[in-house]
Design a protein around this motif. Structure first.
Motif, short mmCIF file in Angstrom:
data_model
loop_
_atom_site.label_atom_id
_atom_site.label_comp_id
_atom_site.label_asym_id
_atom_site.label_seq_id
_atom_site.Cartn_x
_atom_site.Cartn_y
_atom_site.Cartn_z
N ILE A 136 -4.68 10.53 -2.97
CA ILE A 136 -4.87 11.62 -2.01
C ILE A 136 -3.55 12.38 -1.95
N ALA A 137 -3.54 13.62 -2.43
CA ALA A 137 -2.30 14.38 -2.54
C ALA A 137 -1.91 15.00 -1.19
N ALA A 138 -0.72 15.53 -1.14
CA ALA A 138 -0.12 16.02 0.10
C ALA A 138 -1.01 17.01 0.84
N HIS A 139 -1.06 16.83 2.16
CA HIS A 139 -1.73 17.74 3.09
C HIS A 139 -3.26 17.70 3.01
N ALA A 140 -3.84 16.85 2.18
CA ALA A 140 -5.30 16.74 2.15
C ALA A 140 -5.79 16.11 3.44
N GLN A 141 -7.05 16.41 3.78
CA GLN A 141 -7.69 15.83 4.96
C GLN A 141 -9.02 15.20 4.55
N ILE A 142 -9.20 13.93 4.88
CA ILE A 142 -10.45 13.21 4.62
C ILE A 142 -11.00 12.81 5.98
N ILE A 143 -12.24 13.22 6.26
CA ILE A 143 -12.72 13.19 7.64
C ILE A 143 -14.04 12.44 7.73
N GLY A 144 -14.19 11.62 8.77
CA GLY A 144 -15.49 11.08 9.17
C GLY A 144 -16.05 10.05 8.22
N ASP A 145 -17.37 10.03 8.09
CA ASP A 145 -18.08 9.06 7.26
C ASP A 145 -18.05 9.52 5.81
N MET A 159 0.84 -1.19 0.00
CA MET A 159 0.00 0.00 0.00
C MET A 159 0.88 1.25 0.00
N PRO A 160 0.80 2.12 -1.05
CA PRO A 160 1.68 3.29 -1.12
C PRO A 160 1.19 4.42 -0.21
N ILE A 161 1.44 4.29 1.07
CA ILE A 161 1.08 5.32 2.05
C ILE A 161 2.37 5.98 2.52
N HIS A 162 2.45 7.29 2.36
CA HIS A 162 3.66 7.99 2.78
C HIS A 162 3.81 7.87 4.30
N PRO A 163 5.02 7.70 4.79
CA PRO A 163 5.20 7.49 6.23
C PRO A 163 4.77 8.68 7.09
N SER A 164 4.65 9.85 6.51
CA SER A 164 4.22 11.01 7.31
C SER A 164 2.70 11.13 7.40
N ILE A 201 -8.91 1.39 3.46
CA ILE A 201 -8.22 1.93 2.30
C ILE A 201 -7.82 0.78 1.38
N ASP A 202 -8.23 0.86 0.13
CA ASP A 202 -7.87 -0.17 -0.83
C ASP A 202 -6.34 -0.20 -1.02
N PRO A 203 -5.77 -1.37 -1.20
CA PRO A 203 -4.30 -1.46 -1.34
C PRO A 203 -3.73 -0.70 -2.53
N THR A 204 -4.57 -0.40 -3.52
CA THR A 204 -4.07 0.32 -4.70
C THR A 204 -4.15 1.83 -4.53
N ALA A 205 -4.72 2.33 -3.45
CA ALA A 205 -4.81 3.77 -3.24
C ALA A 205 -3.44 4.35 -2.92
N ASP A 206 -3.25 5.60 -3.29
CA ASP A 206 -1.97 6.30 -3.09
C ASP A 206 -2.22 7.44 -2.11
N ILE A 207 -1.60 7.39 -0.96
CA ILE A 207 -1.80 8.37 0.11
C ILE A 207 -0.51 9.17 0.26
N GLY A 208 -0.58 10.48 -0.02
CA GLY A 208 0.61 11.30 -0.08
C GLY A 208 1.10 11.80 1.27
N PRO A 209 2.16 12.60 1.27
CA PRO A 209 2.76 13.08 2.52
C PRO A 209 1.83 14.02 3.29
N TYR A 210 1.85 13.86 4.60
CA TYR A 210 1.14 14.71 5.55
C TYR A 210 -0.38 14.69 5.37
#
Length: 265
Positions: free
Chosen positions: A39-48, A1-6, A15-24
């Motif tokens: 999901i690009a850097a610094h985005a916030q996805i919240i709640g339901d 899963m490409p999730i940035h460590p930050s 989260i589907d394994p093919t999703a890409d989650i960027g820094p911060y």
């Protein structure tokens, strides 16, 4: 899963394994992110909040935050539902529904440009283009295949039809019917003829829509009189759809015709 460590990811998130989650990135609560989302850097996805396949969330966008409603109870269960193949660019904000079990909803294939805003309980259809800094207040409904120019603003509870083109910097507190061009303050200028051609409407389709538009807007009737007159004849599919939009209950009323209007605008 490409999730940035930050990135900060809630244990509740799916989260589907093919999703890409960027820094911060911050993913907070029971968020669901489907295949091939980015999901690009610094985005916030919240709640339901649910994101369907192939959706891009741009840098520093915030999706699923509480409504801007001073009477809103933050404990209200509500959320955001986003369809497939949407592009949601940087600094876009989309707020969750305001009533229990309600959702702010996007269909498929929409393009929301930078800094645009969808308030609580907005319903956006498919393949719309929402340009920079457009503001849709709570409970606004938008159909399919409509283009809204940059900086246009829309009051709560109004309706925008299919296939409309709306000028940038316009200000609207009344409904805009299907297939119309709109501008300035609560004015339509005519039919979106270029858009109708591009969408493959036949000459006969366009002719019937023009005849109905003229009956509604240009023959000196009020809306009730115009609708009564229109119902004295049978209309083909697209004109019937236009007519049904006008007949449906409206909390806001319908935009008026600009005095310098032209069907070719």
């Amino acid at each position: 899963m490409p999730i940035h460590p930050s990135a900060l990811i809630s244990d509740e998130a799916q989260i589907d394994p093919t999703a890409d989650i960027g820094p911060y990135v911050i993913i907070e609560g029971p968020v669901r992110i489907a295949a091939n989302c980015r999901i690009a850097a610094h985005a916030q996805i919240i709640g339901d909040t649910h994101l369907s396949e192939n959706t891009l969330i741009g840098r520093a966008a915030i999706i699923g935050e509480n409504p801007q409603d001073i009477g809103f109870d933050p404990n209200t269960p509500s959320g955001v539902r986003i369809g497939k193949n949407n592009t949601i660019r940087e600094h876009v904000t989309i707020h969750r529904g305001s009533k229990p079990d309600s959702h702010t909803t996007l269909g498929d294939g929409n393009f929301l440009m930078a800094t645009s805003h969808l308030g609580h309980d907005v319903i956006l259809g498919d393949k719309n283009i929402i340009a920079n800094a457009v503001l849709l207040a709570g409970h606004v409904q938008v159909g399919n295949g409509t283009f809204i120019g940059g900086g246009a603003v829309f009051h709560q509870f109004l309706r925008i039809g299919d296939g409309c083109v709306i000028q940038g910097n316009g200000s609207f507190s009344k409904d805009i019917p299907h297939f119309c061009a709109a501008q300035r303050i609560n004015r339509v200028t005519g039919l979106n003829v270029i858009g109708l051609r591009r969408a493959g409407f036949s000459p006969d389709d366009r002719k019937s829509l023009k005849a109905l538009f003229d009956l509604i807007y240009r023959q000196g009737h009020n809306l009730t009189q115009a609708l009564t007159a229109a119902r004295q004849q049978t209309w083909p599919e697209h004109a019937e759809k236009f007519l049904q939009f006008l007949e449906a209950h409206s909390k806001k009323g319908i935009c008026r015709l600009s005095q310098d209007s032209s069907d070719e605008e």
